[in-house]
Design a protein around this motif. Sequence first.
Motif, short mmCIF file in Angstrom:
data_model
loop_
_atom_site.label_atom_id
_atom_site.label_comp_id
_atom_site.label_asym_id
_atom_site.label_seq_id
_atom_site.Cartn_x
_atom_site.Cartn_y
_atom_site.Cartn_z
N ASP A 84 -0.18 -1.84 -4.80
CA ASP A 84 -1.47 -2.40 -5.22
C ASP A 84 -2.65 -1.52 -4.81
O ASP A 84 -3.74 -1.67 -5.34
N LEU A 85 -2.41 -0.64 -3.87
CA LEU A 85 -3.43 0.27 -3.36
C LEU A 85 -2.70 1.53 -2.96
O LEU A 85 -1.55 1.47 -2.49
N VAL A 118 0.87 -1.18 0.00
CA VAL A 118 0.00 0.00 0.00
C VAL A 118 0.90 1.23 0.00
O VAL A 118 1.76 1.38 0.88
#
Length: 122
Positions: free
Chosen positions: A114-115, A38
């Motif tokens: 990914d985020l 993240v």
Amino acid sequence: PVTEATNMDPQHRLLLQETYHALEDACIVPETLQGKRVGVFVGMMNQDYLQASMQSPDSLSALTPLGNSMGVAAGRISHYFDFNGPSIGLDTNCSSSLVALDLAKTSLQNYECDLAIVGGVN
């Protein structure tokens, strides 16, 4: 005793609080992101709290720089939530939040995370 929290710019606390609220609003349980890729991208501009602290030298400590650094603001979020993606705090004056958003988009496109958590505070 002097603690890191007593020397922390309120902007840092606000970013932590609103990160939690953003995850909550997105129906994401923060613990499910521990150790995940993240990214945290934070635009900050002013350091009024540090300037005010300098008026009271008795309140300064070795923890003062940690509580007032823009880079630490992003890193504090990553550390608190145990995120393992890029963690960037930046100041580009009036465009800080927009630049943070663009960096997050690029990081996602390049599979660096990914985020992405993106925020701005002033």
